[in-house]
Design a protein around this motif. Structure first.
Motif, short mmCIF file in Angstrom:
data_model
loop_
_atom_site.label_atom_id
_atom_site.label_comp_id
_atom_site.label_asym_id
_atom_site.label_seq_id
_atom_site.Cartn_x
_atom_site.Cartn_y
_atom_site.Cartn_z
N ALA A 162 22.39 53.24 13.71
CA ALA A 162 21.20 53.25 12.80
C ALA A 162 21.03 51.99 12.12
O ALA A 162 22.23 51.22 11.65
N PRO A 163 20.08 51.48 11.79
CA PRO A 163 19.89 50.09 11.07
C PRO A 163 20.00 50.14 9.57
O PRO A 163 19.08 50.59 8.99
N VAL A 164 21.43 50.07 9.15
CA VAL A 164 21.54 50.20 7.69
C VAL A 164 21.13 49.33 6.80
O VAL A 164 20.49 49.48 5.69
N LEU A 165 20.94 47.97 7.21
CA LEU A 165 20.51 46.89 6.35
C LEU A 165 19.10 46.33 6.84
O LEU A 165 18.29 46.02 5.98
N ALA A 166 18.94 46.21 8.09
CA ALA A 166 17.77 45.65 8.61
C ALA A 166 16.37 46.19 8.22
O ALA A 166 15.62 45.48 7.67
N VAL A 167 16.39 47.41 8.38
CA VAL A 167 15.11 48.18 8.00
C VAL A 167 14.78 47.86 6.57
O VAL A 167 13.74 47.58 6.24
N PRO A 168 15.40 48.50 5.63
CA PRO A 168 15.27 47.87 4.16
C PRO A 168 15.12 46.67 3.90
O PRO A 168 14.10 46.48 3.09
N VAL A 169 15.77 45.78 4.37
CA VAL A 169 15.47 44.36 3.90
C VAL A 169 14.02 44.16 4.36
O VAL A 169 13.36 43.40 3.84
N VAL A 170 13.81 44.11 5.92
CA VAL A 170 12.40 43.88 5.98
C VAL A 170 11.24 44.70 5.45
O VAL A 170 10.32 44.08 5.14
N GLY A 171 11.58 45.80 5.14
CA GLY A 171 10.64 46.80 4.68
C GLY A 171 10.26 46.37 2.94
O GLY A 171 9.13 46.35 2.83
N TRP A 172 11.23 46.22 2.32
CA TRP A 172 10.91 45.66 1.12
C TRP A 172 10.54 44.21 0.97
O TRP A 172 9.65 43.80 0.06
N SER A 173 10.71 43.37 1.94
CA SER A 173 10.08 42.17 2.02
C SER A 173 8.77 42.23 2.29
O SER A 173 7.81 41.47 1.80
N VAL A 174 8.39 43.25 3.08
CA VAL A 174 6.90 43.21 3.46
C VAL A 174 6.21 44.07 2.31
O VAL A 174 4.94 43.46 1.96
N VAL A 175 6.84 44.78 1.67
CA VAL A 175 6.25 45.42 0.16
C VAL A 175 6.10 44.14 -0.76
O VAL A 175 4.96 43.85 -1.52
N ALA A 176 7.11 43.05 -0.61
CA ALA A 176 7.02 42.11 -1.73
C ALA A 176 5.99 41.31 -1.36
O ALA A 176 5.24 40.61 -2.32
N LEU A 177 5.82 40.93 0.00
CA LEU A 177 4.83 40.03 0.17
C LEU A 177 3.43 40.64 0.17
O LEU A 177 2.54 39.81 -0.21
N ALA A 178 3.37 41.94 0.14
CA ALA A 178 2.01 42.41 0.25
C ALA A 178 1.49 42.28 -1.51
O ALA A 178 0.57 41.92 -1.79
N VAL A 179 2.43 42.44 -2.44
CA VAL A 179 2.36 42.41 -3.84
C VAL A 179 1.69 40.96 -3.97
O VAL A 179 1.20 40.70 -4.90
N VAL A 180 2.74 39.95 -3.76
CA VAL A 180 2.44 38.69 -4.10
C VAL A 180 1.25 38.22 -3.42
O VAL A 180 0.31 37.53 -4.33
N THR A 181 0.91 38.58 -2.23
CA THR A 181 -0.40 38.31 -1.53
C THR A 181 -1.61 38.90 -2.35
O THR A 181 -2.39 38.14 -2.63
N GLY A 182 -1.39 40.18 -2.81
CA GLY A 182 -2.57 40.78 -3.75
C GLY A 182 -2.71 40.15 -5.10
O GLY A 182 -3.98 39.49 -5.43
N VAL A 183 -1.76 39.38 -5.48
CA VAL A 183 -1.65 38.80 -6.87
C VAL A 183 -2.34 37.26 -6.53
O VAL A 183 -3.19 36.90 -7.32
N VAL A 184 -1.81 36.45 -5.37
CA VAL A 184 -2.50 35.41 -5.29
C VAL A 184 -3.90 35.46 -5.09
O VAL A 184 -4.76 34.42 -5.16
N LEU A 185 -4.54 36.34 -4.13
CA LEU A 185 -5.83 36.64 -3.95
C LEU A 185 -6.71 37.10 -4.93
O LEU A 185 -8.11 36.97 -4.73
N LEU A 186 -6.20 37.54 -6.09
CA LEU A 186 -7.08 37.86 -7.14
C LEU A 186 -7.58 36.82 -8.12
O LEU A 186 -7.26 35.73 -8.20
#
Length: 107
Positions: free
Chosen positions: A83-107
């Protein structure tokens, strides 16, 4: 009685894992490319360079983690803990953070 795969043979799981991680990395690179293309016409660097750089870093980390996961799943004998204990949460939360930052930048 149906014969199933051998417990020692990983089947297609390593290949599916590698492809899934690769798709995630490709999505992050596409995000970086779109943010970068947006900046080509700008006279100077703007805030959109930050999420583009972040997206490239996430993509690189995702490729490395994906290769490690696929290699783990190809091992023989199959490891007890997969089971990927650390890899999936790290990448998952990074993708969420990127989506939020990208949304803010594009506004």
């Amino acid at each position: 009685m149906r014969a199933g795969p051998s417990p020692d043979a990983p089947g297609l799981q390593p290949e599916r894992t590698r492809l899934a991680w690769g798709r995630t990395a490709l999505g992050m690179l596409a995000n970086a490319a779109l943010l970068s293309v947006r900046e080509i016409g700008a006279a100077g660097l703007t805030v959109a360079v930050v999420p583009a750089t972040f997206a490239v870093l996430i993509a690189l980390v995702t490729v490395v983690l994906g290769r490690r996961r696929a290699a783990l799943l190809r091992r023989s004998p199959f490891p007890a803990r997969v089971a990927p204990v650390l890899a999936v949460p790290v990448v998952g939360w990074s993708v969420v953070a990127l989506a939020v930052v990208t949304g803010v930048v594009l506004l």
